[in-house]
Scaffold this motif. Structure first.
Motif, mmCIF file in Angstrom:
data_model
loop_
_atom_site.group_PDB
_atom_site.id
_atom_site.type_symbol
_atom_site.label_atom_id
_atom_site.label_comp_id
_atom_site.label_asym_id
_atom_site.label_seq_id
_atom_site.Cartn_x
_atom_site.Cartn_y
_atom_site.Cartn_z
ATOM 1 N N SER A 17 -9.810 2.151 14.568
ATOM 2 C CA SER A 17 -9.155 0.902 14.968
ATOM 3 C C SER A 17 -8.067 1.120 16.019
ATOM 4 C CB SER A 17 -8.593 0.170 13.748
ATOM 5 O OG SER A 17 -7.669 0.994 13.102
ATOM 6 N N THR A 18 -7.465 2.330 16.086
ATOM 7 C CA THR A 18 -6.337 2.533 17.013
ATOM 8 C C THR A 18 -6.509 3.754 17.910
ATOM 9 O OG1 THR A 18 -5.258 3.963 15.407
ATOM 10 C CG2 THR A 18 -4.679 1.624 15.320
ATOM 11 N N GLY A 19 -7.402 4.660 17.538
ATOM 12 C CA GLY A 19 -7.534 5.919 18.286
ATOM 13 C C GLY A 19 -6.537 6.977 17.825
ATOM 14 N N ALA A 20 -5.719 6.674 16.807
ATOM 15 C CA ALA A 20 -4.742 7.664 16.314
ATOM 16 C C ALA A 20 -5.449 8.991 16.038
ATOM 17 C CB ALA A 20 -4.069 7.141 15.050
ATOM 18 N N VAL A 21 -4.911 10.069 16.602
ATOM 19 C CA VAL A 21 -5.563 11.373 16.450
ATOM 20 C C VAL A 21 -5.321 11.919 15.041
ATOM 21 C CG1 VAL A 21 -5.513 13.767 17.288
ATOM 22 C CG2 VAL A 21 -5.524 11.869 18.909
ATOM 23 N N MET A 22 -4.108 11.714 14.540
ATOM 24 C CA MET A 22 -3.804 12.153 13.169
ATOM 25 C C MET A 22 -4.297 11.092 12.192
ATOM 26 S SD MET A 22 -2.604 15.060 13.058
ATOM 27 C CE MET A 22 -3.151 15.792 14.573
ATOM 28 N N THR A 23 -4.905 11.554 11.097
ATOM 29 C CA THR A 23 -5.427 10.615 10.091
ATOM 30 C C THR A 23 -4.279 9.747 9.562
ATOM 31 O OG1 THR A 23 -6.934 12.365 9.446
ATOM 32 C CG2 THR A 23 -6.760 10.496 7.942
ATOM 33 N N PRO A 24 -4.384 8.415 9.695
ATOM 34 C CA PRO A 24 -3.308 7.553 9.189
ATOM 35 C C PRO A 24 -3.158 7.643 7.662
ATOM 36 C CG PRO A 24 -4.777 6.333 10.653
ATOM 37 C CD PRO A 24 -5.446 7.639 10.352
ATOM 38 N N ILE A 25 -1.947 7.337 7.200
ATOM 39 C CA ILE A 25 -1.691 7.244 5.749
ATOM 40 C C ILE A 25 -2.028 5.804 5.358
ATOM 41 C CG2 ILE A 25 0.079 7.411 3.954
ATOM 42 C CD1 ILE A 25 1.614 9.302 5.922
ATOM 43 N N PHE A 26 -3.157 5.619 4.727
ATOM 44 C CA PHE A 26 -3.567 4.260 4.343
ATOM 45 C C PHE A 26 -2.870 3.894 3.032
ATOM 46 C CE2 PHE A 26 -6.782 5.267 7.437
ATOM 47 C CZ PHE A 26 -7.004 4.058 8.077
ATOM 48 N N GLN A 27 -1.640 3.382 3.177
ATOM 49 C CA GLN A 27 -0.823 3.089 2.007
ATOM 50 C C GLN A 27 -1.196 1.708 1.478
ATOM 51 O OE1 GLN A 27 1.778 5.525 1.082
ATOM 52 N NE2 GLN A 27 1.420 4.417 -0.820
ATOM 53 N N ARG A 48 -11.656 4.735 -3.705
ATOM 54 C CA ARG A 48 -11.731 5.377 -2.383
ATOM 55 C C ARG A 48 -10.526 5.004 -1.539
ATOM 56 N NH1 ARG A 48 -16.902 4.639 1.211
ATOM 57 N NH2 ARG A 48 -15.979 6.321 2.411
ATOM 58 N N ASN A 49 -10.093 5.937 -0.721
ATOM 59 C CA ASN A 49 -9.023 5.686 0.239
ATOM 60 C C ASN A 49 -9.358 6.514 1.481
ATOM 61 O OD1 ASN A 49 -6.447 6.804 1.553
ATOM 62 N ND2 ASN A 49 -5.686 5.040 0.429
ATOM 63 N N PRO A 50 -9.243 5.947 2.688
ATOM 64 C CA PRO A 50 -9.688 6.684 3.881
ATOM 65 C C PRO A 50 -8.911 7.990 4.120
ATOM 66 C CG PRO A 50 -9.321 4.359 4.393
ATOM 67 C CD PRO A 50 -8.818 4.563 3.004
ATOM 68 N N THR A 51 -7.628 8.039 3.764
ATOM 69 C CA THR A 51 -6.875 9.295 3.955
ATOM 70 C C THR A 51 -7.442 10.354 3.007
ATOM 71 O OG1 THR A 51 -4.952 7.841 4.227
ATOM 72 C CG2 THR A 51 -4.541 10.214 4.274
ATOM 73 N N ARG A 52 -7.724 9.912 1.775
ATOM 74 C CA ARG A 52 -8.295 10.857 0.794
ATOM 75 C C ARG A 52 -9.704 11.280 1.222
ATOM 76 N NH1 ARG A 52 -8.907 8.186 -4.711
ATOM 77 N NH2 ARG A 52 -11.128 8.611 -4.756
ATOM 78 N N ASP A 53 -10.482 10.334 1.759
ATOM 79 C CA ASP A 53 -11.843 10.672 2.229
ATOM 80 C C ASP A 53 -11.793 11.807 3.250
ATOM 81 O OD1 ASP A 53 -13.070 8.732 0.753
ATOM 82 O OD2 ASP A 53 -13.589 7.424 2.439
ATOM 83 N N ALA A 54 -10.863 11.683 4.213
ATOM 84 C CA ALA A 54 -10.769 12.698 5.277
ATOM 85 C C ALA A 54 -10.450 14.056 4.658
ATOM 86 C CB ALA A 54 -9.697 12.300 6.289
ATOM 87 N N LEU A 55 -9.519 14.059 3.711
ATOM 88 C CA LEU A 55 -9.132 15.324 3.072
ATOM 89 C C LEU A 55 -10.300 15.903 2.266
ATOM 90 C CD1 LEU A 55 -7.041 17.449 2.228
ATOM 91 C CD2 LEU A 55 -6.301 15.895 0.415
ATOM 92 N N GLU A 56 -10.985 15.045 1.518
ATOM 93 C CA GLU A 56 -12.102 15.540 0.688
ATOM 94 C C GLU A 56 -13.190 16.153 1.572
ATOM 95 O OE1 GLU A 56 -11.611 12.668 -3.249
ATOM 96 O OE2 GLU A 56 -13.021 12.040 -1.720
ATOM 97 N N ASN A 57 -13.474 15.497 2.699
ATOM 98 C CA ASN A 57 -14.519 16.021 3.591
ATOM 99 C C ASN A 57 -14.070 17.322 4.246
ATOM 100 O OD1 ASN A 57 -16.158 13.880 2.996
ATOM 101 N ND2 ASN A 57 -15.407 12.615 4.675
ATOM 102 N N ASN A 58 -12.788 17.381 4.602
ATOM 103 C CA ASN A 58 -12.258 18.581 5.243
ATOM 104 C C ASN A 58 -12.294 19.769 4.274
ATOM 105 O OD1 ASN A 58 -9.283 20.073 5.795
ATOM 106 N ND2 ASN A 58 -10.596 19.820 7.573
#
Ligand code: PLP
Length: 379
Positions: A17-27, A48-58
């Motif tokens: 949605s923004t191009g932010a390079v760092m994974t946003p904190i979806f609070q 599910r939470n997108p910040t957690r998704d990124a971490l789980e995949n990483n």
């Protein structure tokens, strides 16, 4: 992709949605739905939470796993594995285990009719004797905490496969940089992310991964049903920590090697436990299954008394006397009264965990300063 590149990039994409390079904190605890049941893949943040998704995949990518799930602590990740069992089932565990795992197994789950047998797995031939027709899981920690024993993961997993028993490895001490148990045949890998993975002593978190979709589905079911999930801020901190995991581990290993060798030549030291020594009982196995020997070690002084250990423990100036391990800063601990206090003394002594054993988590400081600090504390 090689390890260092995966640490930075695997599972992580600029925010669409923004191009932010760092994974946003979806609070957020919840997500708007277009109509009942129609949403963008996210309905409620326990699930599910997108910040957690990124971490789980990483994290899954670092362990060469197809699936990964994060939990609120290493203990809640461990608990999730045991919750898959039923009353009457049995677990064979390595005898020198993190004290909290021992407590969870013997004080919590044994109440629910699950039996835990603790055996010395240095020699894998003892495992077959401990297995019964009710054994459903083998739980292994290697290197072990705090005796730095090495268990042959491939040998254990081949016994497990032959007997149709799952093998889970607590890979906290090695980190995925040094050891990947799924590649050696393990069914499940567990991490206390709190330690090397997050790496900065500012997060409590756990992780489970597997290549088996059925196991992953069960982990997901318990993750959502019990709800022991990490918040998005902690997921962000863990993601940030992991970006330097490979660099930190190189320094932890380099410093660990220097401190282990220095301690071994010190006139006040009786024994140093570190798998990198050629005369360590399972050094050859460590060399096969790990890419280096890590930054954890334990030692006993010649004056093997609790008083002497206490005197040394209170004298450090750079090492902090604290529970935990794997952070950038060096820590010193007294397993008998701290991390392993929940294990009865007779049980501890059987595995060589004496009242005077001291454990070091070697950080990434300048190693000369660490050695100076040890010198004055031992002096
Ligand atoms: N496993 C090992 C080897 C540990 O050292 C620890 C904590 O010290 C745990 C599991 C538990 O993890 P947590 O403290 O994140 O719950």
């Amino acid at each position: 992709m090689k390890f260092g590149t995966k640490a930075l990039h695997a599972g992580i994409f600029p925010d669409p949605s923004t191009g932010a390079v760092m994974t946003p904190i979806f609070q957020t605890s919840t997500y708007a739905q277009d109509e009942p049941g129609v949403h963008k893949g996210y309905a409620y943040a326990r699930t599910r939470n997108p910040t957690r998704d990124a971490l789980e995949n990483n994290l899954a990518a670092l362990e060469n796993a197809k699936f990964g799930r994060c939990f609120a602590s290493g203990m809640s990740a461990t608990e999730t594995v045991i919750k898959m069992l039923n009353p009457g089932d049995e677990v064979v565990c390595s005898s020198d285990l993190y004290g909290g795992s021992y407590r969870l197994f013997t004080k919590v789950f044994s109440k629910y009719g699950i039996k835990f047998t603790f055996i010395n797995m240095k020699d894998t031939s003892t495992i077959e004797e401990a297995i019964t027709e009710r054994t459903k899981l083998i739980w292994v920690e290697t290197p072990t905490n705090p005796m730095m024993n090495i268990i042959d993961i491939s040998a254990i997993t081949s016994i497990g496969r032959r007997k149709n028993i799952l093998t889970a490895v607590d890979n906290t001490f090695a980190s995925p940089y040094l050891q990947n148990p799924l590649d050696l045949g393990a069914d499940i890998v567990m991490h206390s992310v709190t330690k090397y993975l997050a790496g900065h002593s500012d997060v409590i978190m756990g992780f489970l991964c597997t290549n088996d979709p059925v196991l992953d589905e069960q982990f997901g079911f318990f993750q959502n049903s019990s709800g022991a999930v990490p918040g998005p801020q902690d997921c962000f901190l863990a993601l940030r920590g992991i970006k330097t995991l490979h660099l930190r581990m190189q320094r932890h290993c380099e410093n660990g090697r220097k401190v282990a060798n220095w301690l071994r030549s010190h006139s006040n030291i009786e024994k140093v436990y570190w798998p990198g020594f050629e005369d360590h009982p399972n050094h050859d196995i460590a060399k096969q299954q790990m890419s280096d020997f890590g930054g954890m070690l334990s030692f006993v002084q010649k004056k093997d008394t609790l008083e002497q250990a206490n005197k040394t423990l209170s004298s450090f100036k750079i090492f902090s006397l604290a529970e935990s391990l794997g952070g950038v800063e060096s820590l010193v601990g007294h397993p008998a009264t701290m991390t392993h206090a929940s294990i009865p003394r007779e049980q501890r002594l059987k595995i060589g965990l004496t009242d005077s054993l001291i454990r070091l988590s070697i950080g990434i400081e300048d190693v000369d300063d660490l050695i100076d600090d040890l010198e004055q504390a031992l002096g």
